[in-house]
Design a protein around this motif. Structure first.
Motif, short mmCIF file in Angstrom:
data_model
loop_
_atom_site.label_atom_id
_atom_site.label_comp_id
_atom_site.label_asym_id
_atom_site.label_seq_id
_atom_site.Cartn_x
_atom_site.Cartn_y
_atom_site.Cartn_z
N ASP A 179 0.83 -1.21 0.00
CA ASP A 179 0.00 0.00 0.00
C ASP A 179 0.87 1.26 0.00
OD1 ASP A 179 -2.27 -1.58 0.04
OD2 ASP A 179 -2.43 -1.54 2.24
N GLY A 180 1.97 1.21 -0.75
CA GLY A 180 2.83 2.37 -0.92
C GLY A 180 3.86 2.59 0.16
N ARG A 181 3.93 1.70 1.13
CA ARG A 181 4.88 1.86 2.24
C ARG A 181 5.82 0.67 2.32
NH1 ARG A 181 0.96 3.99 7.20
NH2 ARG A 181 0.18 5.88 6.13
N PRO A 182 7.09 0.90 2.67
CA PRO A 182 8.02 -0.22 2.84
C PRO A 182 7.49 -1.21 3.86
CG PRO A 182 9.20 1.86 2.84
CD PRO A 182 7.73 2.20 2.90
N TYR A 183 7.66 -2.49 3.58
CA TYR A 183 7.07 -3.52 4.43
C TYR A 183 8.04 -4.69 4.54
CZ TYR A 183 3.72 -7.05 6.08
OH TYR A 183 3.06 -8.01 6.80
N ARG A 184 8.12 -5.25 5.73
CA ARG A 184 8.94 -6.42 5.95
C ARG A 184 8.26 -7.30 6.99
NH1 ARG A 184 14.14 -7.76 4.75
NH2 ARG A 184 15.17 -9.27 6.10
N ALA A 185 8.13 -8.60 6.70
CA ALA A 185 7.50 -9.52 7.64
C ALA A 185 8.00 -10.93 7.37
CB ALA A 185 5.98 -9.47 7.52
N ALA A 186 8.19 -11.70 8.42
CA ALA A 186 8.69 -13.06 8.28
C ALA A 186 7.70 -13.96 7.56
CB ALA A 186 9.01 -13.64 9.66
N ASP A 187 6.40 -13.62 7.61
CA ASP A 187 5.40 -14.50 7.03
C ASP A 187 5.06 -14.16 5.58
OD1 ASP A 187 3.93 -12.18 7.29
OD2 ASP A 187 2.17 -13.16 8.17
N ALA A 188 5.84 -13.32 4.92
CA ALA A 188 5.57 -12.99 3.52
C ALA A 188 5.87 -14.20 2.64
CB ALA A 188 6.41 -11.80 3.08
N ASN A 189 4.86 -14.70 1.94
CA ASN A 189 4.97 -15.84 1.03
C ASN A 189 4.57 -15.39 -0.37
OD1 ASN A 189 4.41 -19.13 2.30
ND2 ASN A 189 5.45 -17.47 3.34
N PHE A 190 5.18 -16.01 -1.38
CA PHE A 190 4.89 -15.67 -2.77
C PHE A 190 4.61 -16.93 -3.58
CE2 PHE A 190 7.40 -12.20 -1.13
CZ PHE A 190 6.83 -11.06 -1.69
N TRP A 191 3.76 -16.80 -4.59
CA TRP A 191 3.51 -17.90 -5.52
C TRP A 191 2.85 -17.37 -6.79
CZ3 TRP A 191 0.65 -17.23 -1.01
CH2 TRP A 191 -0.74 -17.07 -1.14
N GLY A 192 2.78 -18.24 -7.80
CA GLY A 192 2.02 -17.94 -9.01
C GLY A 192 2.54 -16.80 -9.84
N VAL A 193 3.79 -16.90 -10.31
CA VAL A 193 4.39 -15.84 -11.14
C VAL A 193 3.81 -15.88 -12.55
CG1 VAL A 193 6.55 -15.07 -12.22
CG2 VAL A 193 6.54 -15.83 -9.82
N THR A 194 3.58 -14.70 -13.14
CA THR A 194 3.32 -14.56 -14.57
C THR A 194 4.15 -13.40 -15.08
OG1 THR A 194 1.58 -14.37 -16.27
CG2 THR A 194 1.31 -13.00 -14.32
N PHE A 195 4.72 -13.53 -16.27
CA PHE A 195 5.69 -12.57 -16.77
C PHE A 195 5.09 -11.53 -17.70
CE2 PHE A 195 8.46 -16.19 -15.75
CZ PHE A 195 9.48 -15.55 -15.05
N VAL A 196 5.55 -10.28 -17.55
CA VAL A 196 5.34 -9.24 -18.55
C VAL A 196 6.44 -9.33 -19.59
CG1 VAL A 196 5.09 -6.76 -18.95
CG2 VAL A 196 4.28 -7.76 -16.80
N THR A 204 1.54 -13.51 -6.59
CA THR A 204 0.72 -13.44 -5.39
C THR A 204 1.62 -13.33 -4.17
OG1 THR A 204 -0.81 -14.98 -6.46
CG2 THR A 204 -1.16 -14.53 -4.12
N MET A 205 1.23 -12.50 -3.21
CA MET A 205 1.91 -12.44 -1.92
C MET A 205 0.87 -12.59 -0.82
SD MET A 205 4.14 -9.37 -0.11
CE MET A 205 2.70 -8.34 0.28
N SER A 206 1.20 -13.38 0.20
CA SER A 206 0.36 -13.44 1.39
C SER A 206 1.16 -12.98 2.59
CB SER A 206 -0.17 -14.86 1.62
OG SER A 206 0.88 -15.72 2.04
N THR A 207 0.52 -12.26 3.47
CA THR A 207 1.14 -11.81 4.71
C THR A 207 0.04 -11.30 5.64
OG1 THR A 207 2.83 -10.38 5.72
CG2 THR A 207 1.55 -9.44 3.90
N GLY A 208 0.20 -11.51 6.91
CA GLY A 208 -0.79 -11.03 7.86
C GLY A 208 -2.18 -11.57 7.64
N GLY A 209 -2.28 -12.77 7.07
CA GLY A 209 -3.58 -13.38 6.83
C GLY A 209 -4.31 -12.85 5.61
N LYS A 210 -3.65 -12.02 4.80
CA LYS A 210 -4.26 -11.48 3.59
C LYS A 210 -3.43 -11.86 2.36
CE LYS A 210 -6.32 -7.43 5.87
NZ LYS A 210 -6.42 -5.95 5.86
N ARG A 211 -4.10 -11.85 1.20
CA ARG A 211 -3.44 -12.16 -0.07
C ARG A 211 -3.50 -10.94 -0.97
NH1 ARG A 211 -5.78 -16.61 1.99
NH2 ARG A 211 -4.76 -18.64 1.67
N TYR A 212 -2.41 -10.72 -1.70
CA TYR A 212 -2.30 -9.54 -2.55
C TYR A 212 -1.75 -9.90 -3.93
CZ TYR A 212 -2.40 -7.06 1.96
OH TYR A 212 -2.73 -6.60 3.22
N LEU A 213 -2.22 -9.20 -4.94
CA LEU A 213 -1.56 -9.17 -6.24
C LEU A 213 -0.39 -8.20 -6.15
CD1 LEU A 213 -1.48 -9.74 -9.35
CD2 LEU A 213 -2.93 -7.69 -9.58
#
Length: 328
Positions: A179-196, A204-213
């Motif tokens: 959301d425009g701010r630097p962020y760091r968390a141990a629970d940050a997970n990533f999956w499902g890459v698609t290339f430009v 996809t990133m998940s952290t804090g119980g939420k999922r984000y594009l």
């Protein structure tokens, strides 16, 4: 070469093998067996074909192709077995077991599905993608052992540029802007890459119980969030839309709705497929999305649906999953 063959992911304390997959009820009428496979060699280079992984009893796990417009017809199967497969611009990626133990590898394929190089993976294969140029391959694996996750599985995603040797062993190593701010968390997970392209991607990133594009920039070593409750993106051929899955009501336990996200307006269009689609979809063409629907623990079929929210789902490739259109 020794550096390139290092573990693509950090060594984890243990692995988890996924048991059965959830069963899906497919109200599509009676299905026949998959068409017999042709004995000729499989061409995975650019052309009017669709690449897939077979889930038919005969040749289960084998990679093959079908002609576009005749996807339910005779399939050509190779001698290559993969858990996940994808290809673009004459280069393929195959995620597969490496020996009798619970170890895995990433195999780089040429246009004839010959293995040109291999890299060890730590984790159970889940997603695979290739950049439009064919230069960069990306993978996602399931892992366990993260202290924050209470023994449940986490994900790791990374990529390697086969032209330059540059690697991102895990997207977790990139700087994050949430959301425009630097962020760091141990629970940050990533999956499902698609290339430009070779430097830019969505994932996809998940952290804090939420999922984000997220949108990523390899050169800048960074990712930034774009939208919430959006997973497993797949970029359209014109690079204006993403096919994604959304958790129904924001709760994955309720299932997933296949959706197209317009990148200019960020408007979401739910597609006509109302069954739960727990897959990273792919684009059949500029107006059609294809995806796998599972049948029990081992079976699945590839379906297709219009990308504008109209029409109805249709069975595209019976007894198949992990599709990739080879028109590029």
């Amino acid at each position: 070469m020794a550096d390139r063959r290092r573990l693509l992911l950090a060594v984890l304390s243990s692995l988890v093998l996924l048991g059965g997959a959830a069963a899906y009820v497919v109200a599509a009428g009676r299905r026949g067996d998959a068409p017999a496979a042709a004995a000729s060699a499989v061409d995975a280079g650019p052309g009017d074909r669709v690449l897939f992984r077979s889930t038919a009893a005969a040749g289960y796990g084998t990679v093959g192709t079908v002609a576009r417009g005749s996807e339910a017809g005779v399939r050509k199967l190779s001698g290559l077995d993969c858990d996940r497969v994808y290809a673009a611009a004459g280069r393929g990626i195959c995620l597969r077991p490496d020996g009798p133990l619970a170890t895995y590898q990433l195999a780089v394929l040429d246009s004839s599905l010959r293995v040109k190089d291999t890299y060890p993976l730590v984790g159970v294969p889940n997603r695979a993608r290739v950049s439009p140029s064919g230069n960069v391959v990306a993978w996602t694996v399931f892992v366990t052992g993260d202290s924050y996750n209470g023994g449940r599985f986490s994900t790791r995603a990374g990529m390697i540029n086969l032209a330059t040797g540059e690697t991102v062993d895990s997207l977790e190593l990139l700087s994050i802007s949430l959301d425009g701010r630097p962020y760091r968390a141990a629970d940050a997970n990533f999956w499902g890459v698609t290339f430009v392209d070779d430097q830019h991607f969505y994932a996809t990133m998940s952290t804090g119980g939420k999922r984000y594009l997220v949108a990523g920039d390899v050169a800048a070593r960074s990712v930034r969030t774009l939208a919430a409750n959006v997973e497993c993106p797949s970029l359209s051929p014109d690079r204006t839309r993403l096919a994604v899955k959304e958790a129904i009501g924001g709760d994955p336990a309720k299932g997933w709705r296949l959706t197209v996200l317009d990148l200019a307006s960020m408007r979401r269009t739910a597609l006509a497929e109302t069954r739960s689609v727990d897959d990273q979809a792919a684009w059949y063409d500029a107006s059609t999305v294809m995806y796998a629907i599972r049948r029990g623990a081992r079976g699945s079929d590839v379906w297709a649906v219009p990308a504008d929210g109209g029409g109805a789902p249709r069975l595209l490739i019976p007894d198949a999953e992990s599709p990739a259109a080879l028109w590029n």
